[in-house]
Design an enzyme around this catalytic site. Structure first.
Site, PDB file in Angstrom:
ATOM      1  N   ARG A  23       9.169   7.964  -3.600  1.00  0.00           N
ATOM      2  CA  ARG A  23      10.641   8.160  -4.420  1.00  0.00           C
ATOM      3  C   ARG A  23      10.766   7.498  -5.688  1.00  0.00           C
ATOM      4  O   ARG A  23      12.008   7.532  -6.150  1.00  0.00           O
ATOM      5  CB  ARG A  23      11.633   7.493  -3.155  1.00  0.00           C
ATOM      6  N   ALA A  26       0.916  -1.119   0.062  1.00  0.00           N
ATOM      7  CA  ALA A  26       0.002   0.158   0.081  1.00  0.00           C
ATOM      8  C   ALA A  26       0.822   1.333   0.060  1.00  0.00           C
ATOM      9  O   ALA A  26       0.337   2.343  -0.137  1.00  0.00           O
ATOM     10  CB  ALA A  26      -0.946   0.058   1.148  1.00  0.00           C
ATOM     11  N   GLY A  27       2.123   1.236   0.183  1.00  0.00           N
ATOM     12  CA  GLY A  27       3.226   2.188  -0.014  1.00  0.00           C
ATOM     13  C   GLY A  27       2.786   3.121  -1.161  1.00  0.00           C
ATOM     14  O   GLY A  27       2.615   2.559  -2.241  1.00  0.00           O
ATOM     15  N   GLN A  66      -6.235  -0.694   1.662  1.00  0.00           N
ATOM     16  CA  GLN A  66      -5.772  -0.012   2.900  1.00  0.00           C
ATOM     17  C   GLN A  66      -5.996   1.728   2.502  1.00  0.00           C
ATOM     18  O   GLN A  66      -5.059   2.222   1.799  1.00  0.00           O
ATOM     19  CB  GLN A  66      -4.363  -0.392   3.267  1.00  0.00           C
TER      20      GLN A  66
HETATM   21  C1  UD1 Z   1       9.537  -2.448   8.580  1.00  0.00           C
HETATM   22  C2  UD1 Z   1       9.575  -3.384   9.809  1.00  0.00           C
HETATM   23  C3  UD1 Z   1      11.242  -3.177  10.306  1.00  0.00           C
HETATM   24  C4  UD1 Z   1      12.001  -3.833   9.391  1.00  0.00           C
HETATM   25  C5  UD1 Z   1      11.964  -3.197   8.053  1.00  0.00           C
HETATM   26  C6  UD1 Z   1      12.816  -4.119   7.008  1.00  0.00           C
HETATM   27  C7  UD1 Z   1       7.533  -2.684  10.931  1.00  0.00           C
HETATM   28  C8  UD1 Z   1       6.746  -1.654  11.958  1.00  0.00           C
HETATM   29  N1  UD1 Z   1       9.049  -2.461  10.836  1.00  0.00           N
HETATM   30  O1  UD1 Z   1      10.078  -1.004   8.864  1.00  0.00           O
HETATM   31  O2  UD1 Z   1      11.286  -3.900  11.683  1.00  0.00           O
HETATM   32  O3  UD1 Z   1      13.306  -3.780   9.779  1.00  0.00           O
HETATM   33  O4  UD1 Z   1      10.469  -3.157   7.683  1.00  0.00           O
HETATM   34  O5  UD1 Z   1      12.586  -3.252   5.830  1.00  0.00           O
HETATM   35  O6  UD1 Z   1       6.836  -3.643  10.374  1.00  0.00           O
HETATM   36  N2  UD1 Z   1       2.954  -0.694   4.485  1.00  0.00           N
HETATM   37  C9  UD1 Z   1       1.619  -0.763   4.205  1.00  0.00           C
HETATM   38  N3  UD1 Z   1       0.616  -0.010   4.570  1.00  0.00           N
HETATM   39  C10 UD1 Z   1       1.292   0.712   5.931  1.00  0.00           C
HETATM   40  C11 UD1 Z   1       2.612   0.636   6.092  1.00  0.00           C
HETATM   41  C12 UD1 Z   1       3.288  -0.052   5.497  1.00  0.00           C
HETATM   42  O7  UD1 Z   1       1.343  -1.569   3.151  1.00  0.00           O
HETATM   43  O8  UD1 Z   1       0.197   1.328   6.542  1.00  0.00           O
HETATM   44  C13 UD1 Z   1       4.049  -1.419   3.474  1.00  0.00           C
HETATM   45  C14 UD1 Z   1       4.974  -0.532   2.910  1.00  0.00           C
HETATM   46  O9  UD1 Z   1       4.477  -0.164   1.563  1.00  0.00           O
HETATM   47  C15 UD1 Z   1       6.129  -1.517   2.700  1.00  0.00           C
HETATM   48  C16 UD1 Z   1       6.072  -2.439   3.950  1.00  0.00           C
HETATM   49  O10 UD1 Z   1       4.546  -2.487   4.462  1.00  0.00           O
HETATM   50  O11 UD1 Z   1       6.068  -2.366   1.593  1.00  0.00           O
HETATM   51  C17 UD1 Z   1       6.904  -2.026   4.908  1.00  0.00           C
HETATM   52  O12 UD1 Z   1       6.722  -0.808   5.574  1.00  0.00           O
HETATM   53  P1  UD1 Z   1       7.580   0.562   5.979  1.00  0.00           P
HETATM   54  O13 UD1 Z   1       7.314   1.771   6.400  1.00  0.00           O
HETATM   55  O14 UD1 Z   1       8.620   0.489   4.674  1.00  0.00           O
HETATM   56  O15 UD1 Z   1       8.298  -0.135   7.219  1.00  0.00           O
HETATM   57  P2  UD1 Z   1       9.751   0.218   7.676  1.00  0.00           P
HETATM   58  O16 UD1 Z   1       9.693   1.376   8.584  1.00  0.00           O
HETATM   59  O17 UD1 Z   1      10.928  -0.134   6.645  1.00  0.00           O
END
Ligand code: UD1
Ligand code: CA
Length: 449
Positions: free
Chosen positions: A18, A13-14, A78
């Site tokens: 970038r 859902a990101g 989402q």
């Molecule tokens: C996440 C992990 C972290 C891990 C890292 C590895 C959590 C809280 N943290 O952090 O422990 O070391 O990945 O790369 O899980 N996404 C959604 N909806 C949301 C939020 C995120 O679909 O509401 C998706 C994003 O598009 C992405 C993935 O989930 O594909 C990870 O989200 P991101 O915000 O990048 O997590 P990190 O902070 O990198």
């Protein structure tokens, strides 16, 4: 393990801001396949898992991208990005169907290997309730840290929430997890958002599970496997890693490549052992090369098959539907599209053969062109076995050239040619004695010389 049912929840859902463009991040490609399809392909080893993709937009395109690699694919929207646990819960309806295993993966982590995910599921099969894919980070900044005690995982601490001491840990959360289906929803529902980002962290299910006495473990995977893609520079790096891996696999499988680093492969390129690939060859999707075939330098192939001991190039282009038979040859500056070449047929120089069938051992001279298109429709050219097409011939389709027929060089052929016939389709030559000299004198006089 394969008897255990499995749902893969893919978080995508990101916004992917970038990436700086319109295409949703997970639909960008490496090796000609969308990132998300790489991930889904790795989650199963035979199209057996059900897939729930959590998207922010473009649900139809994302579903279509993963469908070929899933038993059943569905998307969930989402609408607000409130964290990774919140994202997983968007697929509540799917998780509630009660799978044995729930795999949670990120859609932008295309280098994850099937084996690493199989390792996660193997831990569930062996009795674990939550399994986390850990890795040793060269620079752990930004990642969640794995807090382990006596072989069990007790918590994952997000970088922002970690103490100085916890930040010293370099074993990090790769973001990929497997959760026992019977506990998944109750664990996710217990996650709150009291943390530095005010988000619902998926990682919190570790501490919750541990406090309930469930078994939580971490596996290890190589750093490369969990590389996430955030921008097009990382996309290009991931492409390079993927290409290098795949080339090595082919080399070890008996394919010769004289300069492997210059060969570009696609996700489905199949090359049999004892094939030889010269430098600077591009394989688009859908190419199969059989044993003993030789693809010479600077050739470009897509949706084409090359049979045993055939030779392509240098500088050849095989377009969709090119089927090159055993020992056939397609030489320099030849383009073949939607055409079948039977065994031993030869198109050696500067030709275009499209919408055609070329019989066994037929020989097409330099500059043979099938005129297959009239601006509205495509038409077929049939060339019989053993036919000999003289250089610089235009074959105006639809047309049939009989077996063993001869076509004189420079012909424009508009009528069918019977077997064994000789066809001329050009003006007769006349020689005028002395005319060359007379012409030269005339032009010299005109120029005042
Ligand atoms: C996440 C992990 C972290 C891990 C890292 C590895 C959590 C809280 N943290 O952090 O422990 O070391 O990945 O790369 O899980 N996404 C959604 N909806 C949301 C939020 C995120 O679909 O509401 C998706 C994003 O598009 C992405 C993935 O989930 O594909 C990870 O989200 P991101 O915000 O990048 O997590 P990190 O902070 O990198
Ligand atoms: Ca991330």
């Amino acid at each position: 393990m394969s008897q255990r049912s499995c749902l893969s929840v893919v978080l995508a859902a990101g916004e992917g801001t970038r990436m700086k463009g319109d295409l949703p991040k997970v639909l960008h490609q490496i090796a000609g396949l969308p990132l998300i399809a790489h991930v889904v392909r790795a989650t199963n080893s035979g199209g057996t898992v059900d897939v729930a993709v959590v998207v922010g937009r473009e649900a139809d395109a994302v579903r279509a991208a993963v469908a070929p690699f899933a038993a059943h694919a569905e998307t969930f929207l989402q609408t607000e990005r409130l964290g990774t646990a919140h994202a997983v819960l968007a697929a509540r309806e799917a998780i509630a169907r009660g799978y044995d295993d729930v795999l949670i993966v990120f859609g932008d982590t295309p280098l994850v290997e099937a084996q690493s995910l199989a390792d996660l599921r193997a831990e569930l099969a062996a009795g674990a309730d939550v399994v986390v894919m850990g890795f040793q980070a060269p620079d752990p900044t930004g990642y969640g840290r794995l807090i382990e005690r006596d072989g069990s995982l007790v918590a994952i601490r997000e970088h922002r929430d970690a103490t100085e001491e916890e930040r010293g840990i370099d074993i990090c959360n790769g973001g990929l997890m497997a959760v026992s289906g019977k506990h998944a929803l109750s664990l996710l529902d217990a996650v709150g958002n009291d943390n530095a980002k005010g988000e619902y962290y998926l990682t919190d299910i570790v501490e919750i599970a541990a406090s309930r006495g469930l078994k939580v473990v971490a596996t290890r995977a190589p750093y490369e496997n969990i590389l996430g893609i955030n921008n097009r520079a990382e996309l290009a790096q991931a492409e390079a890693v993927w290409q290098a891996r795949r080339r090595t696999a082919l080399l070890l499988n008996g394919v010769t490549m004289t300069a492997p680093e210059t060969v570009h492969l696609s996700h489905d390129t199949q090359i049999a052992q004892d094939a030889l690939i010269e430098p600077n060859v591009f394989f688009g999707p859908g190419v199969t090369v059989a044993s003993g075939a030789r693809i010479r330098a600077f050739s470009y192939l897509e949706q084409a098959t090359v049979a045993e001991n055939a030779e392509i190039g240098p500088f050849a282009r095989l377009r969709p539907g090119a089927r090159i038979g055993r020992k056939a040859k397609v030489g320099n500056f030849c383009e073949v599209k939607n055409a079948v070449l039977d065994e031993g047929a030869k198109i050696n120089h500067l030709s275009y053969v499209g919408d055609a069938h070329v019989g066994a051992k037929a020989n097409l001279g330099a500059g043979t062109i099938t005129c297959n298109y009239d601006g509205f429709g495509k038409h077929h050219t049939e060339i019989g076995a053993g036919a000999f097409i003289g250089s610089n011939t235009s074959l105006v389709a639809p047309i049939t050239i009989g077996a063993e027929a001869y076509i004189a060089s420079g012909s424009v052929i508009t009528d069918d040619v019977p077997d064994d016939a000789l066809a001329f389709g050009r003006a007769r030559q006349t020689n005028k004695d002395g005319f060359g000299k007379r012409l030269r004198q005339k032009y010299a006089a005109r120029a005042g010389k």
